[in-house]
Design an enzyme around this catalytic site. Structure first.
Site, PDB file in Angstrom:
ATOM      1  N   LYS A  59       0.885  -1.103  -0.149  1.00  0.00           N
ATOM      2  CA  LYS A  59       0.065   0.151   0.093  1.00  0.00           C
ATOM      3  C   LYS A  59       0.947   1.166  -0.032  1.00  0.00           C
ATOM      4  O   LYS A  59       1.948   1.250   0.578  1.00  0.00           O
ATOM      5  CB  LYS A  59      -1.046   0.054   1.247  1.00  0.00           C
ATOM      6  CG  LYS A  59      -2.018   1.173   1.311  1.00  0.00           C
ATOM      7  CD  LYS A  59      -2.881   0.942   2.418  1.00  0.00           C
ATOM      8  CE  LYS A  59      -4.082   1.953   2.504  1.00  0.00           C
ATOM      9  NZ  LYS A  59      -4.989   2.012   3.691  1.00  0.00           N
ATOM     10  N   SER A  71      -9.749   2.052   2.819  1.00  0.00           N
ATOM     11  CA  SER A  71      -8.773   2.727   2.023  1.00  0.00           C
ATOM     12  C   SER A  71      -7.894   1.889   1.093  1.00  0.00           C
ATOM     13  O   SER A  71      -7.250   2.445   0.187  1.00  0.00           O
ATOM     14  CB  SER A  71      -8.094   3.468   2.871  1.00  0.00           C
ATOM     15  OG  SER A  71      -7.196   2.938   3.774  1.00  0.00           O
ATOM     16  N   SER A  82     -10.079  -0.626   6.684  1.00  0.00           N
ATOM     17  CA  SER A  82      -9.495  -0.245   5.442  1.00  0.00           C
ATOM     18  C   SER A  82      -8.782  -1.455   4.937  1.00  0.00           C
ATOM     19  O   SER A  82      -8.496  -1.367   3.725  1.00  0.00           O
ATOM     20  CB  SER A  82      -8.412   0.978   5.673  1.00  0.00           C
ATOM     21  OG  SER A  82      -9.165   1.828   5.778  1.00  0.00           O
TER      22      SER A  82
END
Lengths: 474, 503
Positions: free
Chosen positions: A40, A122, A146
């Site tokens: 990420k 997210s 997330s």
């Protein structure tokens, strides 16, 4: 060749990876040799940019690797690229990104259902990259859901471990007391393998728990689960996690199958759950406002010089230009909200109140789990009577719905994006391990079920996750 | 305001006064002064408070060369508490008789400033590491300590007016500080000065801080208020960033005059934060109470509470170095005068230069001279180029009468100027500084030669001396010392001159 091109097209279509190195860095031999991992974009890598999907860090490359990245490299994993995400991890649909939204790679059987859908957020890029086969495993971060939410929307497995187990050194802070590094993969076994690689004390992270407490959490041995024999396993079904708004999800067949194999299903109540979402947004925003204070455009990141004639009397007036341009709408909103929550007049009613709610939520969980919480002093062995109604793990839907269509409605007029976090924020506030496992389809789109366990009981949670995986796969 | 301050300074002759206690102060009759201090002392640990980066106290280090990613608040960095800093703060707390809190915690204090990279400073707002305590001053006075907290220092920002840019140096950013907050127990600028000096000596003796105000390792803010005797305390003003004991005292005196002037005009003192203009000798408003920033204090979510085991505290307590009061008492017990004890204790910034217990004529005096010479050369005792062997040799020469006190000083100055490795006995021979043995015949004749030379050079003084003016004899002796370049023994010279005068 054809396959590679189609993969490339799919990758481009999902917008899951925002950076792939021109020549992949050589991987050393190790237990994760041959494992391709996407990271990420809010986790620092010294050889690739770390933008956090923010204009503020569009050109930023960290001088160091996050501890989790170092551990992956040391274990032989290949870092294939950086995954798209909501800006600084703030969002539930992965639409707040300078790289553009992530498209859910799921292809439903019914062609009519082919309108683009969100991958969730997210960590949408991480989930979509795994789902699209761009990597085997992805690292995400989970502050209020997330990892679990996009895992559920994209039909992959996503683990948010217990807070304090995986190092946050090198993870760009959104909300320090809630942020966890999470692992996404197509199978529980792959998630397990990578989690085990990363599960080490890190002296560079002051919230990384010392070996003694890790040992205490491990002391109660996890029972190896034979998916066909679940006798002795008690699964709690928390009533607050099945609100009226929840559409029909295919969980009944799963629960029936679990019971048929010997698991005891008991209804439990976690009464403070209804306050979780508000408490979460107060705490997360307050900490975000604090953590993001460092982005002033001076030492790194976007610098917007004040226009001629602008007031430069205070540093904040100078920084405001960089911060206004550098942060996106959602981040600005939360920074302002958090700044307000910490102001002298609001502190008691918002921040302290939210901390009280957080304690109530933790107490709710401790009341229902059979295992004592290793973080709350010395465990006293509960007697038989006290064990009545207590459970090994909790099971509930991961999300209120399947992946929402894109483009997402404006969050200014629509609270739906925030309501999606209702089911995931309690485990975040309590720091508990939570695993989302695919549990079938609704309207042709994936549905996830969450397994939540006592702090440090990753083995128990992953064990039940494997059972769910097996039952659903049958 | 400035004029009135200077006017009063002239009227009373000086801003400094030795008047203390409750008898009132001649500078401000009918008024009582109340002073409290917040002292920030840099913790003398090799590492910064939360980063492993080596820290150096040397302010001459090039800017931004001692900065870690954490110090520069790079994204993804996290604090790690340096336990050595905690040890040193505990030593300080024990020395100040403070109550150490088994549980303390760290908070974030938010504000935007160029020398604060993270946008917040980590401090101990809600739960400090130690509370209470006291520091005893001389003359039976004692100042209560309110609390001691651990916090981070900021970087340094300087404004380059010519280029119209702000320059930021992060070398200091993240260095550990102890904030030592006193109760408002001081009653005059001088008492505040005594408190600060006593605290300085205490910090140095326990090794927790260099306490050097000039180099910025000790800084202080003062709270000042005035009131009529018997009336409640007045509104206080805080004066920020005072960086020498002297200026702190002047700042307090100026602030006292300002407040009294306001009150005597029937105006109110506004609670505010003020700065001090050293050149103009006046305080000026920085911000009023209404403008006080909202620091949005928040418990730091990265740092768990600091929990201290009693055994750990006990271990620190049992390894405490001797405190200044005890050192002084011991030295005096060993036979030193209180002045000599003070000299030894002021040598290495409050840490005693080991006194071996052997009383020797002139040894302390020479050390005192050395200190004076070092100060004149802007050197600290640590930078002293003279080795202990050299100083010991020098003291031996003086004690054995091989070198006069005057020659000793000359040699000392020579050694400081030339930074030589030679032993003083060799240097004294080379420079013909050795005193003449008083009993040696040739010595006496050489001394007589110098005396004759002196008497020849000063005929009128010699005549006056012959008529019984004993004061003039000293002038003749002085000439002998000059001619002999200090090698003569002054007492012997006097004897010789007197006998020659009688002849």
């Amino acid at each position: 060749m054809k396959l590679a091109r189609s993969l490339h097209t799919r990758a481009a279509k999902t917008n899951a990876l925002v950076y792939t190195p021109p020549t992949p860095p050589p991987a050393r031999p190790g237990p994760l040799s041959g494992t391709r991992v996407a990271v990420k974009d809010n986790i620092c890598t010294r050889d690739m940019p770390t933008t956090c999907s923010s204009e503020m860090l569009r050109d930023f490359t960290s001088p160091f690797d996050a501890t989790v990245v170092s551990l992956l490299r040391a274990a032989g994993a290949q870092i294939v690229g950086k995954a798209n995400c909501d800006e600084f991890g703030m969002g539930s649909l992965n639409v707040h990104s300078i790289h553009g939204p992530v498209l859910n790679p799921w292809v439903p059987r019914d062609e009519h259902e082919h309108a683009p859908r969100s991958a969730g957020g997210s960590s949408g890029g991480s989930a979509a990259a795994v789902a699209a086969g761009l990597c085997d495993v992805a690292l995400g971060t989970d502050t209020g859901g997330s990892v679990r939410l996009p895992a559920a929307y994209c039909g992959v497995v996503g683990l948010k471990p217990s807070y304090g187990l995986l190092s946050r050194w090198g993870v760009v802070s959104y909300s320090d007391s809630l942020d966890c590094v999470g692992v996404l993969a197509r199978s529980v076994a792959d998630v397990h393998k990578v989690f085990a690689t990363l599960n080490h004390h890190d002296p560079r992270d002051p919230t990384s728990l010392p070996p003694s407490i890790r040992q205490r959490a491990r002391s109660a041995p996890a029972r190896g689960r034979d998916p066909s024999d679940l006798r002795g396993l008690t699964i709690g079904i928390p009533q607050e996690y099945f609100p009226a708004e929840l559409p029909a999800l295919p969980l009944r067949p799963l629960l029936r199958a679990l019971r048929a194999r010997g698991a005891a299903l008991v209804p439990v109540s976690l009464p403070s759950t209804r306050f979780a979402l508000s408490a979460y947004y107060v705490i997360a925003s307050a900490e975000a406002g604090s953590s993001l204070g460092r982005f002033d455009g001076v030492r790194y990141g976007k610098h917007v010089p004040p226009p001629p004639g602008a007031d430069r009397a205070k540093a904040s007036q100078v920084y405001a230009h960089s911060r206004t341009k550098g942060f996106g709408r959602e981040v600005r909103k939360r920074v302002l909200l958090g700044t307000y929550a910490l102001s002298a007049d609001a502190f008691d009613n918002y921040f302290l109140q939210a901390q009280r709610v957080r304690r109530l939520i933790k107490a709710d969980f401790d009341r229902v789990f059979l295992k004592p919480n290793p973080l709350r002093g010395s465990p006293s062995r509960s007697d038989e009577r006290e064990e009545e109604g207590k459970v090994d793990v909790l099971l509930h839907p991961s999300a209120m719905r399947t992946a929402p269509p894109l483009p997402a409605p404006s969050p200014a007029t629509h609270l739906d994006a925030y309501v999606q976090d209702t089911l995931t924020t309690p485990a975040s506030l309590a720091g508990l391990p939570a695993l989302s496992v695919p549990a079938g389809l609704a309207d042709g789109w994936p549905v996830g079920v969450s397994v939540v366990g006592q702090w440090g009981d990753e083995e128990g949670v992953l064990g039940v996750g494997r059972v769910v995986e097996a039952v659903v796969g049958m | 305001m400035r004029l009135s301050c200077l006017h009063r300074r002239l009227q009373f002759g000086r801003l400094f006064s030795t008047v203390t206690g409750s008898h009132g102060d001649r500078r401000w009759p009918g008024w009582e002064v109340v002073v409290g201090l917040e002292v920030h002392a840099q913790i003398k640990s090799r590492s910064k408070l939360f980063s492993s980066k080596l820290w150096t106290s040397d302010p001459s280090e090039p800017p931004n060369t001692s900065v870690s990613a954490y110090d520069a608040a790079f994204p993804g960095t996290l604090p790690r508490l340096n336990p050595k800093s905690v040890d040193l703060v505990l030593r300080t707390a024990i020395a100040l008789h403070s109550e150490i809190q088994r549980r303390s915690a760290f908070d974030r204090k938010h504000y935007f400033y160029a020398d604060l990279p993270a946008g917040y400073q980590i401090t101990q707002h809600y739960a400090p590491i130690a509370t209470g305590g006291h520091l005893d001053l001389a003359a039976g006075r004692s100042v209560r300590i309110k609390q001691i907290q651990i916090e981070q220092d900021t970087g340094k920002s300087t404004y380059d007016a010519r280029r119209r840019v702000s320059l930021i140096d992060l070398n200091r950013a993240g260095t550990g500080l102890m904030e030592i907050v006193s109760e408002p127990d001081m009653r005059s600028p001088e008492e505040a000065g005594t408190y600060l000096r006593t605290l300085q000596a205490l910090l140095r003796s326990v090794g927790s801080s260099d306490g050097n105000m000039e180099q910025g390792s000790l800084r202080c803010d003062v709270n000042v208020s005035v009131n009529k005797p018997g009336e409640p305390l007045g509104t206080r003003c805080e004066i920020k960033n005072l960086n020498s004991v002297k200026f702190m005292q002047v700042a307090i005196a100026c602030e006292v005059f300002r407040q009294i002037e306001l009150l005597e005009k029937g105006e109110a003192v506004q609670q505010e934060t003020r700065g001090f203009d050293e050149a103009a000798a006046r305080t000026f408003s920085l911000r009023s109470k209404e403008d006080a920033p909202d620091y949005r204090y928040m418990p730091d979510p990265n740092l768990p509470p600091l929990l201290l085991e009693q055994a750990y505290i006990d271990r620190i307590r049992s390894t405490m170095p001797e405190l200044p009061d005890a050192t002084r008492a011991r030295l005096i017990c060993q036979g030193l005068t209180s002045r000599d004890a003070d000299v030894l204790m002021s040598v290495d910034a409050g840490r005693e230069v080991g006194f071996d217990g052997q009383l020797g004529e002139g040894a302390v005096a020479l050390t005192h001279d050395l200190l004076g010479q070092l100060t004149a050369r802007n050197l600290t005792f640590k930078e002293n180029p003279i080795s202990t062997g050299q100083l010991g040799d020098l003291i031996d020469l003086v004690q054995k009468g091989l070198l006069t006190g005057t020659s000793g000083k000359t040699l000392l100055r020579y050694m400081l100027d030339h930074r030589t490795q030679e032993m003083p006995s060799q240097l004294a021979r080379d420079m013909s500084l050795l005193a003449l043995p008083a009993d040696a015949d040739n010595g006496t004749s050489e001394l007589e030669g110098w005396c004759r030379e002196a008497m020849d050079a000063l005929p009128s003084e010699t005549a006056a001396a012959r008529q019984g003016n004993r004061n003039v004899v000293n002038k003749l002796v002085g000439r002998v010392m000059k001619i002999s370049r200090g090698r003569a023994n002054a007492l012997k010279a006097k004897e010789v001159i007197e006998s020659m005068l009688r002849a």
